[in-house]
Design a protein around this motif. Structure first.
Motif, PDB file in Angstrom:
ATOM      1  N   LYS A  45      66.622 -67.248 124.182  1.00  0.00           N
ATOM      2  CA  LYS A  45      67.025 -66.434 125.287  1.00  0.00           C
ATOM      3  C   LYS A  45      68.437 -66.580 125.777  1.00  0.00           C
ATOM      4  O   LYS A  45      69.090 -65.756 126.040  1.00  0.00           O
ATOM      5  N   THR A  46      68.862 -67.867 125.616  1.00  0.00           N
ATOM      6  CA  THR A  46      70.348 -68.088 126.143  1.00  0.00           C
ATOM      7  C   THR A  46      71.341 -67.587 125.172  1.00  0.00           C
ATOM      8  O   THR A  46      72.359 -67.165 125.500  1.00  0.00           O
ATOM      9  N   SER A  47      70.841 -67.619 123.980  1.00  0.00           N
ATOM     10  CA  SER A  47      71.815 -67.102 122.785  1.00  0.00           C
ATOM     11  C   SER A  47      72.106 -65.713 123.070  1.00  0.00           C
ATOM     12  O   SER A  47      73.068 -65.078 122.984  1.00  0.00           O
ATOM     13  N   PHE A  48      70.817 -65.008 123.180  1.00  0.00           N
ATOM     14  CA  PHE A  48      70.856 -63.481 123.468  1.00  0.00           C
ATOM     15  C   PHE A  48      71.406 -63.383 124.642  1.00  0.00           C
ATOM     16  O   PHE A  48      72.269 -62.257 124.727  1.00  0.00           O
ATOM     17  N   LYS A  49      71.419 -63.887 125.817  1.00  0.00           N
ATOM     18  CA  LYS A  49      72.175 -63.619 126.998  1.00  0.00           C
ATOM     19  C   LYS A  49      73.472 -63.640 126.727  1.00  0.00           C
ATOM     20  O   LYS A  49      74.421 -62.869 127.187  1.00  0.00           O
ATOM     21  N   THR A  50      74.006 -64.820 126.048  1.00  0.00           N
ATOM     22  CA  THR A  50      75.315 -64.794 125.721  1.00  0.00           C
ATOM     23  C   THR A  50      75.988 -63.797 124.724  1.00  0.00           C
ATOM     24  O   THR A  50      76.958 -63.392 125.326  1.00  0.00           O
ATOM     25  N   LEU A  51      75.167 -63.258 124.001  1.00  0.00           N
ATOM     26  CA  LEU A  51      75.497 -62.288 122.982  1.00  0.00           C
ATOM     27  C   LEU A  51      75.604 -60.920 123.989  1.00  0.00           C
ATOM     28  O   LEU A  51      76.625 -60.103 123.647  1.00  0.00           O
ATOM     29  N   SER A  52      74.544 -60.829 124.768  1.00  0.00           N
ATOM     30  CA  SER A  52      74.667 -59.507 125.726  1.00  0.00           C
ATOM     31  C   SER A  52      75.920 -59.556 126.719  1.00  0.00           C
ATOM     32  O   SER A  52      76.617 -58.609 126.818  1.00  0.00           O
TER      33      SER A  52
END
Length: 343
Positions: free
Chosen positions: A197-204
């Motif tokens: 979730k944190t990685s996806f948030k960073t990507l977004s």
């Protein structure tokens, strides 16, 4: 005589309309139009027939294609600027449509599903809503087919006239889209590890921030700010550019709060605003630009939008503001050393 005058008037209006569709900047177009009017008035004062006046005027000024070719030689990146503006405007329109027709309905469905799980009453006629959205898309497609050229031309005019307002609108939509995207992936009941979730948030965040930077870049192009060198850009910074740059840096500071890392907002914001202060120090109205650059953070500070974390943000606001001023003072001192008589 009236017929001849009407002929000349139609030729002039047609020429100006063709000129407005070229990649030549608005200011250069206005200068060329004024030059044409001067030539027409000069030739008409000699008592020449209107058709001969027009032919002589075109020989002096040249055809639209020749004028655009000459301007391309002087400004070789003029085609790039035009294509870049069209590309970002198209991407912005797509993001807006995606937000209205996809992300927002999906988020509303998620919220209602939460209410039903928690035994909270709430009902929405989703069939009617989606049917209305589908009809809206169909109507939009029909309008584009019928009057698409007129719509694009009008939109282009509005963007040129209200470029800062356009940038604010697009950035607001992008922020809303980023928020909904992050919320949609954080579904209750999904067995998704926190690291993913944190990685996806960073990507977004990186994805939407990159688009926002592109929007600011295009606004600078429309505003005819020289972007080829950092020195030229610094000298052409105005309050609108400083405001947009400050908003982007302020968003980076705000997004730092979404990670559980100590002092991350200061780690992000202090060097960013120090650089912004240094850049603004070379601009003409540097005091006004310095104020507008920190306006976004100041607005958050006054509004207390961060709720229970407002006191912490107050600390970060003054910390970041101090680095903005330090960068500004450093730039002004270097400028004073290089040009002591001009400061």
């Amino acid at each position: 005589m009236d017929t001849a005058f009407s002929y000349l008037d139609r030729q002039i209006e047609g020429w100006k309309l063709s000129l407005s569709k070229t990649s030549i900047s608005k200011d250069d177009q206005d200068e060329l139009k004024g030059h044409l009017d001067d030539v027409i008035n000069e030739l008409s004062a000699n008592g020449l027939p209107d058709d001969e006046v027009w032919l002589l005027a075109m020989k002096r000024i040249g055809s639209i294609d020749l004028i655009e070719a000459e301007f391309s030689k002087v400004t070789p990146d003029i085609s790039f600027r035009k294509n870049c503006i069209l590309l970002v405007c198209g991407a912005s329109a797509f993001m807006f449509i995606q937000f209205i027709f996809i992300l927002l309905p999906a988020y509303l469905i998620r919220q209602q599903s939460k209410q039903l799980i928690n035994n909270v009453s709430g009902s929405t006629d989703w069939v009617t809503l989606f049917t209305g959205l589908a009809l809206s898309i169909l109507i939009l497609a029909i309008l584009l087919g019928l009057i698409g050229k007129r719509m694009v031309f009008r939109t282009k005019f509005l963007i040129r006239r209200f470029k800062v307002g356009f940038a604010f609108l697009v950035i607001t939509v992008l922020l809303s889209s980023a928020f909904l995207t992050i919320q949609l992936i954080d579904l209750q009941g999904w067995n998704i590890p926190g690291e993913i979730k944190t990685s996806f948030k960073t990507l977004s965040i990186f994805f939407y921030m990159a688009i926002m930077i592109a929007i600011v870049y295009v606004v600078c192009l429309v505003d005819k700010i020289d972007l080829r060198t950092i020195q030229a850009f610094n000298r052409r910074i105005n309050w609108k550019t400083a405001l947009l740059i400050g908003i982007l840096a302020g968003l980076a500071v705000t997004l730092g709060y979404t990670y559980h890392v100590s002092y991350l907002p200061a780690i992000i914001g202090c060097p960013l605003f120090a650089v912004i202060g240094w850049m603004i120090s070379f601009s003409q109205k540097h005091i006004i630009n310095l104020f507008t650059a920190q306006f976004y953070l100041m607005a958050l500070w006054f509004s207390g939008i961060l709720g229970e974390y407002a006191s912490i943000f107050h600390f970060y606001y003054f910390t970041v503001l101090s680095f903005l001023i330090i960068g500004y003072i450093f730039g002004r001192s270097r400028l004073a050393m290089s040009h002591p008589m001009n400061i």
